[in-house]
Design a protein around this motif. Sequence first.
Motif, PDB file in Angstrom:
ATOM      1  N   VAL A  74       6.712   1.047   5.947  1.00 36.31           N
ATOM      2  CA  VAL A  74       5.157   0.606   6.211  1.00 36.31           C
ATOM      3  C   VAL A  74       4.917   0.729   7.672  1.00 36.31           C
ATOM      4  N   GLU A  75       3.509   0.861   7.755  1.00 36.09           N
ATOM      5  CA  GLU A  75       3.201   0.599   9.085  1.00 36.09           C
ATOM      6  C   GLU A  75       2.215  -0.801   9.324  1.00 36.09           C
ATOM      7  N   PRO A  76       3.004  -1.909   9.854  1.00 39.18           N
ATOM      8  CA  PRO A  76       2.376  -3.229   9.685  1.00 39.18           C
ATOM      9  C   PRO A  76       0.905  -2.977  10.307  1.00 39.18           C
ATOM     10  N   ALA A  77       0.789  -2.463  11.485  1.00 37.34           N
ATOM     11  CA  ALA A  77      -0.676  -2.741  12.277  1.00 37.34           C
ATOM     12  C   ALA A  77      -1.744  -2.134  11.429  1.00 37.34           C
ATOM     13  N   GLY A  78      -1.501  -0.883  10.683  1.00 35.94           N
ATOM     14  CA  GLY A  78      -2.451  -0.438   9.861  1.00 35.94           C
ATOM     15  C   GLY A  78      -2.544  -0.636   8.566  1.00 35.94           C
ATOM     16  N   GLY A  79      -1.583  -1.387   7.909  1.00 40.00           N
ATOM     17  CA  GLY A  79      -1.590  -1.758   6.636  1.00 40.00           C
ATOM     18  C   GLY A  79      -1.326  -0.716   5.676  1.00 40.00           C
ATOM     19  N   ASP A  80      -0.408   0.240   6.306  1.00 35.26           N
ATOM     20  CA  ASP A  80      -0.185   1.492   5.516  1.00 35.26           C
ATOM     21  C   ASP A  80       1.014   1.630   4.907  1.00 35.26           C
ATOM     22  N   VAL A  81       1.367   2.337   3.684  1.00 37.23           N
ATOM     23  CA  VAL A  81       2.779   2.442   3.171  1.00 37.23           C
ATOM     24  C   VAL A  81       2.959   3.900   3.483  1.00 37.23           C
ATOM     25  N   LEU A  82       4.106   4.213   4.456  1.00 36.26           N
ATOM     26  CA  LEU A  82       4.356   5.263   4.859  1.00 36.26           C
ATOM     27  C   LEU A  82       5.282   6.195   3.845  1.00 36.26           C
ATOM     28  N   ASN A  83       6.190   5.389   3.263  1.00 35.01           N
ATOM     29  CA  ASN A  83       7.379   6.066   2.580  1.00 35.01           C
ATOM     30  C   ASN A  83       7.386   4.883   1.198  1.00 35.01           C
ATOM     31  N   GLY A  84       7.346   5.195   0.032  1.00 40.74           N
ATOM     32  CA  GLY A  84       7.404   4.212  -1.011  1.00 40.74           C
ATOM     33  C   GLY A  84       6.422   4.054  -1.965  1.00 40.74           C
ATOM     34  N   LEU A  85       5.564   4.837  -1.890  1.00 36.88           N
ATOM     35  CA  LEU A  85       4.148   4.645  -3.163  1.00 36.88           C
ATOM     36  C   LEU A  85       5.166   4.596  -4.506  1.00 36.88           C
ATOM     37  N   HIS A  86       6.003   5.360  -4.609  1.00 36.22           N
ATOM     38  CA  HIS A  86       6.446   5.616  -6.360  1.00 36.22           C
ATOM     39  C   HIS A  86       7.349   4.409  -6.568  1.00 36.22           C
ATOM     40  N   ARG A  87       8.048   4.041  -5.519  1.00 34.97           N
ATOM     41  CA  ARG A  87       8.899   2.744  -5.836  1.00 34.97           C
ATOM     42  C   ARG A  87       7.913   1.491  -6.087  1.00 34.97           C
ATOM     43  N   ILE A  88       6.876   1.354  -5.240  1.00 31.82           N
ATOM     44  CA  ILE A  88       6.170   0.134  -5.529  1.00 31.82           C
ATOM     45  C   ILE A  88       5.404   0.356  -6.883  1.00 31.82           C
ATOM     46  N   VAL A  89       4.724   1.450  -7.322  1.00 27.92           N
ATOM     47  CA  VAL A  89       4.386   1.400  -8.704  1.00 27.92           C
ATOM     48  C   VAL A  89       5.417   1.074  -9.771  1.00 27.92           C
ATOM     49  N   ALA A  90       6.658   1.776  -9.530  1.00 23.72           N
ATOM     50  CA  ALA A  90       7.830   1.446 -10.335  1.00 23.72           C
ATOM     51  C   ALA A  90       8.280   0.032 -10.383  1.00 23.72           C
ATOM     52  N   ALA A  91       7.951  -0.840  -9.272  1.00 26.07           N
ATOM     53  CA  ALA A  91       8.383  -2.180  -9.177  1.00 26.07           C
ATOM     54  C   ALA A  91       7.236  -3.019  -9.976  1.00 26.07           C
ATOM     55  N   VAL A  92       5.932  -2.587  -9.791  1.00 25.63           N
ATOM     56  CA  VAL A  92       4.930  -3.267 -10.445  1.00 25.63           C
ATOM     57  C   VAL A  92       4.989  -2.936 -11.925  1.00 25.63           C
ATOM     58  N   LEU A  93       5.434  -1.777 -12.690  1.00 21.35           N
ATOM     59  CA  LEU A  93       5.545  -1.605 -13.773  1.00 21.35           C
ATOM     60  C   LEU A  93       6.746  -2.155 -14.432  1.00 21.35           C
ATOM     61  N   SER A  94       7.862  -2.495 -13.755  1.00 27.49           N
ATOM     62  CA  SER A  94       8.999  -3.059 -14.215  1.00 27.49           C
ATOM     63  C   SER A  94       9.025  -4.685 -13.788  1.00 27.49           C
ATOM     64  N   GLU A  95       7.942  -5.113 -13.354  1.00 24.83           N
ATOM     65  CA  GLU A  95       7.628  -6.453 -12.913  1.00 24.83           C
ATOM     66  C   GLU A  95       8.788  -7.147 -11.941  1.00 24.83           C
ATOM     67  N   GLN A  96       9.243  -6.241 -11.002  1.00 24.68           N
ATOM     68  CA  GLN A  96      10.122  -6.559  -9.822  1.00 24.68           C
ATOM     69  C   GLN A  96       9.452  -7.612  -9.030  1.00 24.68           C
ATOM     70  N   GLU A  97      10.098  -8.621  -8.618  1.00 25.09           N
ATOM     71  CA  GLU A  97       9.582  -9.812  -7.963  1.00 25.09           C
ATOM     72  C   GLU A  97       9.316  -9.396  -6.410  1.00 25.09           C
ATOM     73  N   SER A  98      10.292  -8.564  -5.772  1.00 33.00           N
ATOM     74  CA  SER A  98      10.356  -8.376  -4.570  1.00 33.00           C
ATOM     75  C   SER A  98      10.841  -7.053  -4.026  1.00 33.00           C
ATOM     76  N   MET A  99      10.678  -6.665  -3.010  1.00 31.27           N
ATOM     77  CA  MET A  99      11.282  -5.302  -2.504  1.00 31.27           C
ATOM     78  C   MET A  99      11.890  -5.445  -1.058  1.00 31.27           C
ATOM     79  N   ASP A 100      12.824  -4.550  -0.674  1.00 31.60           N
ATOM     80  CA  ASP A 100      13.006  -4.534   0.711  1.00 31.60           C
ATOM     81  C   ASP A 100      11.875  -3.277   1.571  1.00 31.60           C
ATOM     82  N   VAL A 101      11.570  -4.092   2.838  1.00 32.47           N
ATOM     83  CA  VAL A 101      10.517  -3.401   3.616  1.00 32.47           C
ATOM     84  C   VAL A 101      11.023  -3.163   4.811  1.00 32.47           C
ATOM     85  N   ALA A 102      10.689  -2.021   5.521  1.00 32.15           N
ATOM     86  CA  ALA A 102      11.086  -1.611   6.789  1.00 32.15           C
ATOM     87  C   ALA A 102       9.870  -1.070   7.728  1.00 32.15           C
ATOM     88  N   ASP A 103       9.964  -1.296   8.707  1.00 31.55           N
ATOM     89  CA  ASP A 103       8.652  -0.997   9.752  1.00 31.55           C
ATOM     90  C   ASP A 103       8.770   0.317  10.423  1.00 31.55           C
TER      91      ASP A 103
END
Length: 181
Positions: free
Chosen positions: A60-89
């Motif tokens: 992610v880009e914290p200052a801009g609030g952007d996801v740089l890499n991981g859109l599909h993982r976030i969607v998969a996590a939402v659909l799978s009801e994952q509670e948390s994810m690893d995030v890197a800046d």
Amino acid sequence: MTVRRMPLREILATYRPPAGGETWKRAIPDLLADPDDARVVDLLRAELVAHGDFREPIVVEPAGGDVLNGLHRIVAAVLSEQESMDVADTYDDLPEKRRIAIVLRAVPVTGVLVDRLAKVLSSFPFEGGWTNCDLLFPGNDEVTGWWHCPAGLDERLGEELVARAAAAGIGVSVVSIAPAD
């Protein structure tokens, strides 16, 4: 910053989707409407079932609030009801991979062909992780792409690109593979 664990609800509230709309509620159905994107999300959901988590953090880009890499993982996590994810800046926090340039021969090279290759070859599971394509650049009868690849697997990645393109009905062949700076 190092990789940190973040609740999914906080990720959704903090970072906006990079495509498909301004909100996750709009972006997720838009992404899933595309068969290629839906296929990637299904592969990631299978990874969650098999491993209980993703192998790489989202970037992610914290200052801009952007996801740089991981859109599909976030969607998969939402659909799978994952509670948390690893995030890197920063991309520096991802597992080390070489960046290689692969030239694919395709005749004729059109904008439609390049768009289709970008969908099919942009991101997929490969040798214990995922490979990502940074960019596809069309030429006369060739398309050059830059992929991230574990050391020693360049030729294998080239073979995988040809097989994935063929599965989508696109005939390509590998012209060259070289390290990219």
